[in-house]
Design an enzyme around this catalytic site. Sequence first.
Site, PDB file in Angstrom:
ATOM      1  N   ASP A  58       0.973  -1.264  -0.224  1.00  0.00           N
ATOM      2  CA  ASP A  58      -0.178  -0.067  -0.046  1.00  0.00           C
ATOM      3  C   ASP A  58       0.778   1.223  -0.001  1.00  0.00           C
ATOM      4  O   ASP A  58       1.856   1.455   0.751  1.00  0.00           O
ATOM      5  CB  ASP A  58      -0.592   0.092   1.163  1.00  0.00           C
ATOM      6  CG  ASP A  58      -1.790  -1.004   1.539  1.00  0.00           C
ATOM      7  OD1 ASP A  58      -1.933  -1.879   0.615  1.00  0.00           O
ATOM      8  OD2 ASP A  58      -2.069  -1.347   2.628  1.00  0.00           O
ATOM      9  N   TRP A 326      -3.647  -9.230  -3.919  1.00  0.00           N
ATOM     10  CA  TRP A 326      -2.965  -9.934  -2.891  1.00  0.00           C
ATOM     11  C   TRP A 326      -3.125 -11.369  -3.216  1.00  0.00           C
ATOM     12  O   TRP A 326      -2.567 -12.253  -2.802  1.00  0.00           O
ATOM     13  CB  TRP A 326      -3.555  -9.705  -1.712  1.00  0.00           C
ATOM     14  CG  TRP A 326      -3.238  -8.655  -0.917  1.00  0.00           C
ATOM     15  CD1 TRP A 326      -3.933  -7.529  -0.693  1.00  0.00           C
ATOM     16  CD2 TRP A 326      -1.964  -8.561  -0.369  1.00  0.00           C
ATOM     17  NE1 TRP A 326      -3.161  -6.807   0.172  1.00  0.00           N
ATOM     18  CE2 TRP A 326      -1.954  -7.323   0.313  1.00  0.00           C
ATOM     19  CE3 TRP A 326      -0.933  -9.248  -0.071  1.00  0.00           C
ATOM     20  CZ2 TRP A 326      -0.868  -6.879   0.799  1.00  0.00           C
ATOM     21  CZ3 TRP A 326       0.217  -8.717   0.504  1.00  0.00           C
ATOM     22  CH2 TRP A 326       0.284  -7.597   0.938  1.00  0.00           C
TER      23      TRP A 326
END
Lengths: 559, 559
Positions: A58, A326
Amino acid sequence: MLSVARLLTAVCLVGDVLAQTSTYFSPGVPTDTPIAGNYTGAYRPRVHFSPPTEFMNDPNGMFVNADGLYHLYYQYDPTATVAGNQHWGHATSKDLYTWENQKIALWTPNNYTFVFSGSAVVDVNNTSGFFPNQTNGVVAIYTLAQYPNNAPGPQTQNIATSHDGGYTFDAYASNPVIDSTSTQFRDPKVLWYEPGQHWVMVLAFAADFSIGIYTSPNLKDWTPQSNVTNVGLLGLQYECPNLVEIPWEDGPQETAWLLAISINPGAPLGGSITQYFAGDFNGTHFEPFDRAARIADFAKDNYAGQWFSGIPGTESQVSIAWASNWQYTQQVPTGPTEGWRSQMSLPRVNYLKNATRIGYVLVSEPYNISAVYTEELAYNSSLGNSSILLDYSSVESGALYFEANITSLSPTTAVGALNFTFSSSISGEYITGGTVVNGDTWLDRGHTNAFDNPFFTNKFSATGLYSGSDNGTWTISGVIDRSIFEVFVNGGEQSGTMTFYATQPLDTMRIGAAGIAANATVSVGVWALADTWAALADANGTVRGNATGSVSNGTYGRM
Amino acid sequence: MLSVARLLTAVCLVGDVLAQTSTYFSPGVPTDTPIAGNYTGAYRPRVHFSPPTEFMNDPNGMFVNADGLYHLYYQYDPTATVAGNQHWGHATSKDLYTWENQKIALWTPNNYTFVFSGSAVVDVNNTSGFFPNQTNGVVAIYTLAQYPNNAPGPQTQNIATSHDGGYTFDAYASNPVIDSTSTQFRDPKVLWYEPGQHWVMVLAFAADFSIGIYTSPNLKDWTPQSNVTNVGLLGLQYECPNLVEIPWEDGPQETAWLLAISINPGAPLGGSITQYFAGDFNGTHFEPFDRAARIADFAKDNYAGQWFSGIPGTESQVSIAWASNWQYTQQVPTGPTEGWRSQMSLPRVNYLKNATRIGYVLVSEPYNISAVYTEELAYNSSLGNSSILLDYSSVESGALYFEANITSLSPTTAVGALNFTFSSSISGEYITGGTVVNGDTWLDRGHTNAFDNPFFTNKFSATGLYSGSDNGTWTISGVIDRSIFEVFVNGGEQSGTMTFYATQPLDTMRIGAAGIAANATVSVGVWALADTWAALADANGTVRGNATGSVSNGTYGRM
């Protein structure tokens, strides 16, 4: 210069009260200089940010300072090409394409507690009291996540202060600022709420599908005010909320408030995705305009986007997202072949637009991409129903920007399609995509062969009339950058972010139109983009970043 | 027997007042008998419903009569393998797997007006006044869509009555029952609201993302009561709403109301998908329990599902969906090679279940699939971390059902995966999938080669803990049926519907477990399924359906 991190280690010997400010240094990770990286690999994007080595996820702490310098922090494991040992990496940029790597900004307090996502703000008015003699004090607000004995422990919200404009940070002695025993409580994003003269934090009660809204006068004392719960798609967890005031083009009000929530896993396409909700915000409560769920990107590699703090709500906002998923990010081939994994999205200009029937749409288009044009490779203002074939093997960056526009459409001539293919002249591998006027837009990465995985979906598509061809135009644009492709329809009313991994570099582009009516016009342009990392590399291709410790617009080296 | 359709043609000569009951017969389409079909093609499903010839889409008018006979109508173009000339086809079944084709039930009134989707109810109490002497009168409620000069014209809601239990219908003389000038107003689904002793209709203001709720005492006079607008994913249109009372296992109340809305185009995976919302319904207003959007199926071939009318809300509901996607349904190879396109999903048992964290989930599992078992092909109650390899080329139907269960899981042993592959021993083509305990479930059709299309996505996945492995089990089951595969995780907490097109029949199955802890148990079973269509075919493989006009539980032939 004594590093702040080492200073903290020293300070923590003073007494228990400061125990939370201890610091752990992973062996072998440099503390005083940026980590050196080699950006010459075949998969390395040249106009996108990627970490010098190892694993990134992130974006964090994004802010722009008073002099227009953008600070990007990021979730960073400097010790592996998979996530785990999370720090805040750091880089700065003036144009959002050319990045100077900085030292790691936030270190872990010990070897079982990690620095998770969060945000940063400039405390111009010294509301915190930390910055009596400066207007450029920076406060980072982040989650510390404990994993004692490798099991999930508490996640708490903490702050750290920077007196040098965001390069080095001191952990606040009275951390955490929001304590918790929850293992699923993270990702604080803070903004200044001007009408109320107070700070607002949104953060995720991840497993409860709830976004908490807190307020504070000083960034230290936080009061829970409200929650936004069970909105839109749930997936398995809410993460990385963002709340931002944003212009609303042709809207019933000049600006609106936008709440973005990332979900992972469990997105409709699998894994991670970001959804958004526009509404009203009164300083303590957010109320979405409707009960609809809108997804920010139609492909599979756009997550945890954050908006830069420091841009007034009446101006277009600027965001960067993590461009991966992910479901496969820890398996992609850049790890074994080049020693790094994950890249950020292009910087995006964002605003709301009134959209036919669906009310509003979040526009997302590249931020001033022409800043990194190096050459016009092709331009045709009247292509018609034909195509351009382009050998771009001589473009050193391998990165291109293209636009194709159909204009002079009328209701009876709103037909036709624009198509493009990027292929390898060696292997024949390719990515392809296109858009149908008033219809579907699609992307396909299924003909690249360097990576497969049960979740590496090949095809993505979107349909939207939004403003449609009402204004007589239908456009598509995009950036290809080694192993990432981003596409934008109708000036960013739709956007798709897609990584891909071919065994050979793509070097040939075909773009064209088909089925366009005789009285409509097709224009196509293609530009080469800069190799922004090469300019920063030494003769061996090593990018050392800000190794001298020079500071732009800060007071670096105060200690 | 004079066909109702022809009768209506005669009646319409009587006067203008009955003009709406005129009927147009497409040349060459039989009116008195079912259309004959050949179900022996390599892609023809054997336990799924597919039309005798040409193009099918949404299920319509589904009801079960007092004797347990299921009536399935469907959007049907009997003149092409693409949509356009829409009628209501018809079939009946006692087990929901073995179908008897019936005559076309609803004809178009002229060659520019088509019969779009809708529903049917048994007017047991003769609320309509149409059925003074019977309790099995059927009323079909449907949209007539006009396309004068091939341009979209008004869509209106109409009814037709059947005195013979649903085999033949008379259009109501005072149609439409809900008039409109809108080109986007369709798909009425009607139910009896017992507490209020009135009928309820939900229908789509498609382009307004709004579901209208109407009530009626008699199926003829309808009053608008409320609207449910801008909920969940919007896509480009709302279609085919369904409202049904449904049991809520372990819920705070015995039953809840479920509103399903199909969206097309613009689903997150592209094209068409169905979302659902549970809530309270008071006879006029629906209020969802939360603002979340939930998708009914994690793959790309499940749309426009409808629940059978006539099942009490305290019992599990039964649904069938259209198992295709508008992005590619009109291009799939069954058209040119076998003269038909599209199949229905398996019949599904549906109920709500309280689910960890996300509140509730719609369970969807095959309806009594053991009714069509013909042989146990493999069973192992203690497979461990190994696999079963099965040559099923001798199974005439090519259709299998399988289950794999991991039991005796504890929190520390909740690991491992179940995987399966169905492959062709001739071409090597395959479909594959699997599920990870407490993790992702995936499907992949990307290694079948008879069809490609920019929107024919290869991979689908879902993540959900829902009840998770809390009860010590993790299970997967599925049905492969020639060109369609359906998978169910944890008893239907997640389900995925996926068509596929291989150049050679798949004939080899491998199913196994990996990474399972020593003290967990793996059981696997595989059963051959019946070739339900073969039993109905003549020596040439032609299925004629109910060619003699015999009627189950009706009063057929009254005219």
